[in-house]
Design a protein around this motif. Structure first.
Motif, short mmCIF file in Angstrom:
data_model
loop_
_atom_site.label_atom_id
_atom_site.label_comp_id
_atom_site.label_asym_id
_atom_site.label_seq_id
_atom_site.Cartn_x
_atom_site.Cartn_y
_atom_site.Cartn_z
N ALA A 139 8.27 33.23 -19.61
CA ALA A 139 8.28 34.57 -19.03
C ALA A 139 9.46 35.27 -19.68
N THR A 140 9.18 36.27 -20.51
CA THR A 140 10.24 36.85 -21.31
C THR A 140 10.07 38.36 -21.41
N VAL A 141 11.15 39.03 -21.77
CA VAL A 141 11.10 40.44 -22.15
C VAL A 141 11.73 40.55 -23.53
N TYR A 142 10.93 41.03 -24.47
CA TYR A 142 11.38 41.24 -25.85
C TYR A 142 11.89 42.67 -26.01
N GLN A 143 12.88 42.84 -26.89
CA GLN A 143 13.21 44.16 -27.39
C GLN A 143 13.37 44.09 -28.90
N ALA A 144 12.67 44.99 -29.60
CA ALA A 144 12.79 45.07 -31.06
C ALA A 144 14.02 45.88 -31.41
N VAL A 145 14.79 45.39 -32.38
CA VAL A 145 16.05 46.04 -32.75
C VAL A 145 16.05 46.39 -34.24
N SER A 146 16.98 47.26 -34.61
CA SER A 146 16.99 47.87 -35.94
C SER A 146 17.58 46.97 -37.02
N ALA A 150 -1.35 35.97 -32.85
CA ALA A 150 -1.14 34.96 -31.81
C ALA A 150 -1.40 33.55 -32.34
N GLU A 151 -2.34 33.41 -33.27
CA GLU A 151 -2.58 32.09 -33.88
C GLU A 151 -1.39 31.63 -34.69
N LEU A 152 -0.68 32.56 -35.30
CA LEU A 152 0.40 32.22 -36.22
C LEU A 152 1.66 31.78 -35.50
N GLY A 153 1.98 32.38 -34.35
CA GLY A 153 3.21 32.01 -33.67
C GLY A 153 3.48 32.87 -32.46
N SER A 154 4.36 32.39 -31.60
CA SER A 154 4.60 33.04 -30.32
C SER A 154 5.16 34.44 -30.46
N ASP A 155 6.00 34.68 -31.47
CA ASP A 155 6.68 35.97 -31.58
C ASP A 155 5.98 36.96 -32.51
N VAL A 156 4.94 36.52 -33.20
CA VAL A 156 4.30 37.39 -34.20
C VAL A 156 3.62 38.60 -33.56
N PRO A 157 2.89 38.45 -32.44
CA PRO A 157 2.28 39.65 -31.84
C PRO A 157 3.31 40.71 -31.47
N PHE A 158 4.47 40.28 -30.94
CA PHE A 158 5.47 41.29 -30.60
C PHE A 158 6.02 41.98 -31.83
N ALA A 159 6.19 41.25 -32.92
CA ALA A 159 6.68 41.88 -34.15
C ALA A 159 5.71 42.95 -34.65
N LEU A 160 4.42 42.78 -34.38
CA LEU A 160 3.45 43.81 -34.70
C LEU A 160 3.67 45.06 -33.86
N LEU A 161 3.91 44.86 -32.55
CA LEU A 161 3.93 45.97 -31.61
C LEU A 161 5.29 46.63 -31.49
N GLY A 162 6.36 45.83 -31.43
CA GLY A 162 7.71 46.36 -31.28
C GLY A 162 7.95 46.98 -29.91
N GLY A 163 9.00 47.81 -29.83
CA GLY A 163 9.36 48.44 -28.57
C GLY A 163 10.03 47.46 -27.62
N THR A 164 9.71 47.56 -26.36
CA THR A 164 10.14 46.62 -25.33
C THR A 164 8.88 46.12 -24.64
N ALA A 165 8.73 44.82 -24.49
CA ALA A 165 7.48 44.28 -23.97
C ALA A 165 7.74 43.01 -23.18
N VAL A 166 6.85 42.77 -22.23
CA VAL A 166 6.86 41.54 -21.43
C VAL A 166 5.97 40.52 -22.13
N GLY A 167 6.48 39.31 -22.31
CA GLY A 167 5.71 38.25 -22.93
C GLY A 167 5.42 37.14 -21.95
N SER A 168 4.22 36.56 -22.07
CA SER A 168 3.85 35.44 -21.20
C SER A 168 3.06 34.43 -22.02
N GLY A 169 2.49 33.43 -21.36
CA GLY A 169 1.87 32.33 -22.09
C GLY A 169 2.96 31.55 -22.78
N ARG A 170 2.85 31.35 -24.10
CA ARG A 170 3.96 30.78 -24.87
C ARG A 170 4.74 31.89 -25.56
N GLY A 171 4.54 33.13 -25.10
CA GLY A 171 5.20 34.30 -25.65
C GLY A 171 4.26 35.19 -26.42
#
Length: 309
Positions: free
Chosen positions: A38-45, A143-164
């Protein structure tokens, strides 16, 4: 998955951001070996850049320059290589590409630099190969490639679940000032998770992102956000790299609003109130001897985006 449409451009350049975890709660391993998160990601510059250009059919070539390039494999152990291969496989064509990766994110730093490379590669290859796929189309492959890859596509601030890998945009206001302190050396993510399991923590209950953190984001309240930063992988990261303790403890001396080890570490993220405070802290940390270097970044920023070539 779409079929190839038309030949794409001669080269496509895409950048994707590093991430920090504002909160990271970790459960016991699932039967498949992954830990529920259960995580919250933030993309940074702080960005990785990938330039994709044509290659012979079936040939995927990776060239890496920049931060820690000598530590990055250029074969199918490279996540960008795997991203291109996976996309070509889904299309069912022997598509080729040369990927030039310009790194700015340290390797094995808990900032998802490799995931940013993979996300940028998916976007770049989709355009290069004329596939007409948007970010939403690419999310299942990410999502097949890795837990953090979907967030890197979307960016911003997001809630992650599952394995991220399951991400949903968070209701968030404001911009935040961060100083990233880079340690000497890296911490491989699997080693940190193994140490987490060995330490035998009690999983958080309830297993969810705290209401306090979400309220802070909704209100754009940096002071409250600083109090809510938490990472269940921080203890095993500090155990594996004890020198990080002094860096974390320096937050009080430097009057940071909050401090947290990002992801599996060893990068330490300091939240501060303003750009002026961030510049002062960057200088102080760089001269302190507590870290290899420090960098001022802001967040949130957008995810993988095409740049002019």
């Amino acid at each position: 998955m779409a079929e190839p449409i038309l030949p794409g451009p001669l080269a496509v350049r895409v950048r994707a951001p590093a991430k920090i975890n504002l909160t990271l709660r970790v459960g016991r391993p699932r039967p498949d070996g992954f830990h529920p998160l259960a995580t919250v990601y933030q993309a940074v510059s702080l960005y990785e850049e990938v330039t994709a250009s044509p290659a012979d059919p079936g040939v995927i070539e990776v060239r890496v320059t920049g931060e820690g390039a000598e530590q990055v494999p250029a074969d199918d152990h490279n996540l960008a290589h795997r991203a291109a291969r996976l996309l070509a496989y889904q299309i069912g064509e022997p598509l080729g590409v040369t990927l030039r990766i310009e790194k700015a994110v340290p390797v094995a730093a808990g900032l998802a630099g490799g995931s940013a490379d993979a996300a940028a590669t998916l976007v770049a290859c989709s355009l290069l190969w004329g596939l007409g796929l948007d970010h939403q189309d690419l999310l299942p492959l990410a999502a097949e490639l890795g837990s953090d890859v979907p967030f890197a596509l979307l960016g911003g601030t997001a809630v992650g679940s599952g394995r991220g890998e399951s991400v949903a945009p968070a209701l968030a206001r404001g911009n935040y000032h961060w100083v990233l302190a880079f340690a000497d050396g890296g911490l491989p993510t699997p080693a940190v998770y193994r140490r987490y399991d060995e330490l035998g923590p009690t999983p958080p209950d309830p297993f969810e992102v705290s209401a306090g953190l979400m309220n802070a984001l909704r209100n754009g309240d940096a002071e409250q956000l600083g109090r809510e930063l938490i990472n269940d992988l921080q203890a095993p990261a500090l155990d594996l790299m004890p020198s990080l303790r002094k860096l974390v403890e320096a937050a009080e001396e430097y009057r940071a609003l909050g401090v947290v080890v990002s992801g599996s570490g060893p990068t330490v993220a300091f939240l501060v109130a303003s750009q002026a405070d961030a510049v002062d802290l960057t200088v102080a940390l760089s001269a302190s001897g507590l870290c290899r270097s420090a960098r001022y970044v802001t967040g949130p920023v957008t995810g993988a985006r095409v740049l002019p070539t």
